[in-house]
Design a protein around this motif. Structure first.
Motif, PDB file in Angstrom:
ATOM      1  N   LYS A  33     -12.545   7.680   3.440  1.00  0.00           N
ATOM      2  CA  LYS A  33     -12.059   6.316   3.608  1.00  0.00           C
ATOM      3  C   LYS A  33     -12.108   5.550   2.299  1.00  0.00           C
ATOM      4  O   LYS A  33     -11.123   4.905   1.902  1.00  0.00           O
ATOM      5  CB  LYS A  33     -12.888   5.598   4.675  1.00  0.00           C
ATOM      6  N   ASP A  34     -13.255   5.614   1.594  1.00  0.00           N
ATOM      7  CA  ASP A  34     -13.382   4.844   0.357  1.00  0.00           C
ATOM      8  C   ASP A  34     -12.426   5.352  -0.716  1.00  0.00           C
ATOM      9  O   ASP A  34     -11.872   4.571  -1.494  1.00  0.00           O
ATOM     10  CB  ASP A  34     -14.819   4.853  -0.143  1.00  0.00           C
ATOM     11  N   THR A  35     -12.181   6.657  -0.732  1.00  0.00           N
ATOM     12  CA  THR A  35     -11.233   7.212  -1.696  1.00  0.00           C
ATOM     13  C   THR A  35      -9.827   6.725  -1.401  1.00  0.00           C
ATOM     14  O   THR A  35      -9.075   6.343  -2.308  1.00  0.00           O
ATOM     15  CB  THR A  35     -11.269   8.749  -1.669  1.00  0.00           C
ATOM     16  N   GLY A  36      -9.447   6.735  -0.137  1.00  0.00           N
ATOM     17  CA  GLY A  36      -8.123   6.258   0.232  1.00  0.00           C
ATOM     18  C   GLY A  36      -7.909   4.807  -0.160  1.00  0.00           C
ATOM     19  O   GLY A  36      -6.888   4.460  -0.760  1.00  0.00           O
ATOM     20  N   LEU A  37      -8.887   3.946   0.149  1.00  0.00           N
ATOM     21  CA  LEU A  37      -8.762   2.526  -0.187  1.00  0.00           C
ATOM     22  C   LEU A  37      -8.675   2.330  -1.696  1.00  0.00           C
ATOM     23  O   LEU A  37      -7.875   1.522  -2.189  1.00  0.00           O
ATOM     24  CB  LEU A  37      -9.943   1.750   0.383  1.00  0.00           C
ATOM     25  N   LEU A  73      -0.329   6.551  -4.449  1.00  0.00           N
ATOM     26  CA  LEU A  73      -0.008   5.989  -3.134  1.00  0.00           C
ATOM     27  C   LEU A  73       0.067   7.088  -2.077  1.00  0.00           C
ATOM     28  O   LEU A  73      -0.495   6.951  -0.981  1.00  0.00           O
ATOM     29  CB  LEU A  73       1.325   5.247  -3.215  1.00  0.00           C
ATOM     30  N   ALA A  74       0.748   8.178  -2.407  1.00  0.00           N
ATOM     31  CA  ALA A  74       0.887   9.265  -1.438  1.00  0.00           C
ATOM     32  C   ALA A  74      -0.447   9.926  -1.146  1.00  0.00           C
ATOM     33  O   ALA A  74      -0.718  10.323   0.002  1.00  0.00           O
ATOM     34  CB  ALA A  74       1.885  10.297  -1.961  1.00  0.00           C
ATOM     35  N   LEU A  75      -1.307  10.046  -2.148  1.00  0.00           N
ATOM     36  CA  LEU A  75      -2.616  10.651  -1.899  1.00  0.00           C
ATOM     37  C   LEU A  75      -3.494   9.710  -1.068  1.00  0.00           C
ATOM     38  O   LEU A  75      -4.276  10.165  -0.223  1.00  0.00           O
ATOM     39  CB  LEU A  75      -3.295  11.011  -3.220  1.00  0.00           C
ATOM     40  N   ALA A  76      -3.354   8.408  -1.283  1.00  0.00           N
ATOM     41  CA  ALA A  76      -4.044   7.445  -0.418  1.00  0.00           C
ATOM     42  C   ALA A  76      -3.579   7.613   1.026  1.00  0.00           C
ATOM     43  O   ALA A  76      -4.389   7.604   1.967  1.00  0.00           O
ATOM     44  CB  ALA A  76      -3.766   6.018  -0.897  1.00  0.00           C
ATOM     45  N   ASN A  77      -2.260   7.808   1.211  1.00  0.00           N
ATOM     46  CA  ASN A  77      -1.732   8.036   2.559  1.00  0.00           C
ATOM     47  C   ASN A  77      -2.294   9.300   3.180  1.00  0.00           C
ATOM     48  O   ASN A  77      -2.540   9.350   4.398  1.00  0.00           O
ATOM     49  CB  ASN A  77      -0.206   8.128   2.508  1.00  0.00           C
ATOM     50  N   PHE A  78      -2.479  10.336   2.367  1.00  0.00           N
ATOM     51  CA  PHE A  78      -3.072  11.573   2.880  1.00  0.00           C
ATOM     52  C   PHE A  78      -4.452  11.280   3.480  1.00  0.00           C
ATOM     53  O   PHE A  78      -4.751  11.678   4.613  1.00  0.00           O
ATOM     54  CB  PHE A  78      -3.192  12.603   1.754  1.00  0.00           C
ATOM     55  N   ALA A 120       3.836  -2.048   1.456  1.00  0.00           N
ATOM     56  CA  ALA A 120       3.999  -1.699   2.868  1.00  0.00           C
ATOM     57  C   ALA A 120       3.105  -0.524   3.260  1.00  0.00           C
ATOM     58  O   ALA A 120       2.468  -0.534   4.323  1.00  0.00           O
ATOM     59  CB  ALA A 120       5.459  -1.372   3.152  1.00  0.00           C
ATOM     60  N   GLU A 121       3.047   0.497   2.409  1.00  0.00           N
ATOM     61  CA  GLU A 121       2.204   1.653   2.722  1.00  0.00           C
ATOM     62  C   GLU A 121       0.724   1.273   2.674  1.00  0.00           C
ATOM     63  O   GLU A 121      -0.088   1.778   3.455  1.00  0.00           O
ATOM     64  CB  GLU A 121       2.499   2.790   1.748  1.00  0.00           C
ATOM     65  N   TYR A 122       0.366   0.402   1.757  1.00  0.00           N
ATOM     66  CA  TYR A 122      -1.006  -0.095   1.692  1.00  0.00           C
ATOM     67  C   TYR A 122      -1.351  -0.814   2.992  1.00  0.00           C
ATOM     68  O   TYR A 122      -2.444  -0.617   3.564  1.00  0.00           O
ATOM     69  CB  TYR A 122      -1.142  -1.026   0.489  1.00  0.00           C
ATOM     70  N   ALA A 123      -0.430  -1.625   3.477  1.00  0.00           N
ATOM     71  CA  ALA A 123      -0.664  -2.336   4.740  1.00  0.00           C
ATOM     72  C   ALA A 123      -0.885  -1.354   5.883  1.00  0.00           C
ATOM     73  O   ALA A 123      -1.831  -1.494   6.672  1.00  0.00           O
ATOM     74  CB  ALA A 123       0.531  -3.241   5.048  1.00  0.00           C
ATOM     75  N   ASN A 124      -0.019  -0.344   5.985  1.00  0.00           N
ATOM     76  CA  ASN A 124      -0.186   0.656   7.043  1.00  0.00           C
ATOM     77  C   ASN A 124      -1.494   1.423   6.886  1.00  0.00           C
ATOM     78  O   ASN A 124      -2.173   1.730   7.871  1.00  0.00           O
ATOM     79  CB  ASN A 124       0.996   1.625   7.030  1.00  0.00           C
ATOM     80  N   GLY A 125      -1.833   1.748   5.645  1.00  0.00           N
ATOM     81  CA  GLY A 125      -3.061   2.488   5.391  1.00  0.00           C
ATOM     82  C   GLY A 125      -4.299   1.698   5.773  1.00  0.00           C
ATOM     83  O   GLY A 125      -5.268   2.263   6.303  1.00  0.00           O
ATOM     84  N   LEU A 126      -4.286   0.404   5.500  1.00  0.00           N
ATOM     85  CA  LEU A 126      -5.419  -0.437   5.895  1.00  0.00           C
ATOM     86  C   LEU A 126      -5.650  -0.383   7.401  1.00  0.00           C
ATOM     87  O   LEU A 126      -6.796  -0.305   7.864  1.00  0.00           O
ATOM     88  CB  LEU A 126      -5.173  -1.882   5.470  1.00  0.00           C
ATOM     89  N   LEU A 127      -4.571  -0.429   8.160  1.00  0.00           N
ATOM     90  CA  LEU A 127      -4.707  -0.379   9.618  1.00  0.00           C
ATOM     91  C   LEU A 127      -5.271   0.960  10.071  1.00  0.00           C
ATOM     92  O   LEU A 127      -6.064   1.020  11.016  1.00  0.00           O
ATOM     93  CB  LEU A 127      -3.355  -0.645  10.275  1.00  0.00           C
ATOM     94  N   LEU A 184      -7.255   2.922   8.273  1.00  0.00           N
ATOM     95  CA  LEU A 184      -8.618   3.108   7.773  1.00  0.00           C
ATOM     96  C   LEU A 184      -9.602   2.062   8.287  1.00  0.00           C
ATOM     97  O   LEU A 184     -10.792   2.344   8.397  1.00  0.00           O
ATOM     98  CB  LEU A 184      -8.614   3.083   6.240  1.00  0.00           C
ATOM     99  N   ALA A 185      -9.114   0.858   8.582  1.00  0.00           N
ATOM    100  CA  ALA A 185     -10.025  -0.218   8.959  1.00  0.00           C
ATOM    101  C   ALA A 185      -9.728  -0.817  10.324  1.00  0.00           C
ATOM    102  O   ALA A 185     -10.498  -1.649  10.811  1.00  0.00           O
ATOM    103  CB  ALA A 185     -10.005  -1.315   7.897  1.00  0.00           C
ATOM    104  N   GLY A 186      -8.625  -0.437  10.941  1.00  0.00           N
ATOM    105  CA  GLY A 186      -8.337  -0.903  12.290  1.00  0.00           C
ATOM    106  C   GLY A 186      -7.977  -2.376  12.363  1.00  0.00           C
ATOM    107  O   GLY A 186      -7.497  -2.978  11.396  1.00  0.00           O
ATOM    108  N   ASP A 187      -8.223  -2.974  13.511  1.00  0.00           N
ATOM    109  CA  ASP A 187      -7.797  -4.345  13.782  1.00  0.00           C
ATOM    110  C   ASP A 187      -8.402  -5.366  12.833  1.00  0.00           C
ATOM    111  O   ASP A 187      -7.801  -6.415  12.580  1.00  0.00           O
ATOM    112  CB  ASP A 187      -8.154  -4.736  15.226  1.00  0.00           C
ATOM    113  N   ARG A 188      -9.576  -5.063  12.299  1.00  0.00           N
ATOM    114  CA  ARG A 188     -10.199  -6.048  11.418  1.00  0.00           C
ATOM    115  C   ARG A 188      -9.424  -6.219  10.105  1.00  0.00           C
ATOM    116  O   ARG A 188      -9.661  -7.174   9.359  1.00  0.00           O
ATOM    117  CB  ARG A 188     -11.653  -5.686  11.132  1.00  0.00           C
ATOM    118  N   ALA A 189      -8.515  -5.291   9.839  1.00  0.00           N
ATOM    119  CA  ALA A 189      -7.686  -5.401   8.640  1.00  0.00           C
ATOM    120  C   ALA A 189      -6.301  -5.955   8.936  1.00  0.00           C
ATOM    121  O   ALA A 189      -5.451  -6.005   8.046  1.00  0.00           O
ATOM    122  CB  ALA A 189      -7.557  -4.031   7.972  1.00  0.00           C
TER     123      ALA A 189
END
Length: 257
Positions: free
Chosen positions: A187-191, A161-166, A209-216, A218-223
């Motif tokens: 981006k693909d590695t993080g997801l 999770l933390a490395l995805a956040n990085f 929660a961190e996944y939700a923040n990360g999606l925003l 990495l993918a912006g409003d469409r996520a």
């Protein structure tokens, strides 16, 4: 050192060593910390799960090397979620990072010696701004520590999770091109790492929660719809201890905001 602020959920949880033991696997599904064999260390962990973070950190330090992981976790969770004074928060995180680095020398194959260094440095970096931290080379330190933790224990959900956040935060701050060329952020590695973290620890409010923040990031409003769904799942999870209660509080505040 200034006295720590009381956790708002201290007193709501009443674990002792006997009642904590059967819940240990569930509570430590994220950090993969093994159940202590030393009764004194298990008793010290009871303070942590009951939200007595200062007592937990002090008890961990009194136990020497064996208690460093507890001391670092208690310090990091307290600093990030409770400590109201910014400079004190940063000082606590730096202290935890230094202890974790010393722990790596004493126990280089302990994944949490590497994980808590990365967590402390990562949260410190957010406090001074990710851009400044990257310029100081802290991003590389975080990434190397997390990669080491995962190599030592591929099922360490929180390290994934933390490395995805990085990856997400670097791309969010400097863009995908510079992030990839300069810092190795993808981006693909993080997801993918968010998905791995969730597969390893599906009932975790902080992972959702961190996944939700990360999606925003990495993918912006469409996520945004998927991110809101993940955050709602996080907020709905029934916490089992004080730390999980802080995680759920954070998710609820994000939804309300």
């Amino acid at each position: 050192m200034a006295q720590w602020t009381r956790c708002p959920h201290a007193g709501a949880y009443r674990f002792d060593s006997a009642s904590l033991t059967p819940h240990w696997g569930r509570l430590h599904q994220g950090d993969a910390e093994p159940l202590p064999e030393d009764p004194a260390l298990l008793d010290a962990w009871v303070h942590f799960h009951n939200g007595e973070f200062e007592q937990a950190a002090q008890a961990g330090l009194r136990l020497g090397d064996a208690g460093w992981t507890l001391a670092n976790k208690a310090t990091c969770i307290y600093a990030h979620y409770i400590e109201p004074r910014e400079q004190t928060r940063l000082d606590l995180l730096l202290g935890a990072a230094e202890r974790a680095e010393a722990q790596q020398k004493a126990a280089p194959r302990n994944p949490n010696a590497w994980y808590w260094q990365a967590y402390a440095v990562g949260r410190y970096s957010q406090g001074i701004s990710v851009a400044k931290a990257l310029a100081r080379g802290l991003g590389g330190k975080v990434r190397r520590a997390l990669e080491t933790a995962i190599a030592l224990n591929p099922r360490h959900a929180d390290a994934h999770l933390a490395l995805a956040n990085f990856h997400a935060e670097v791309i969010d701050k400097v863009g995908e091109l510079i992030g990839g060329m300069t810092y190795g952020a993808r981006k693909d590695t993080g997801l993918s790492m968010y998905q791995t973290a969730l597969a390893l620890n599906p009932g975790s409010a902080i992972t959702l929660a961190e996944y939700a923040n990360g999606l925003l990031m990495l993918a912006g409003d469409r996520a945004s719809e998927e991110a809101t769904r993940l955050m709602a799942r996080a907020a709905a999870i029934e916490p089992l201890d004080a730390m999980e209660h802080l995680y759920a509080d954070s998710a609820r505040m994000a939804l309300e905001g």
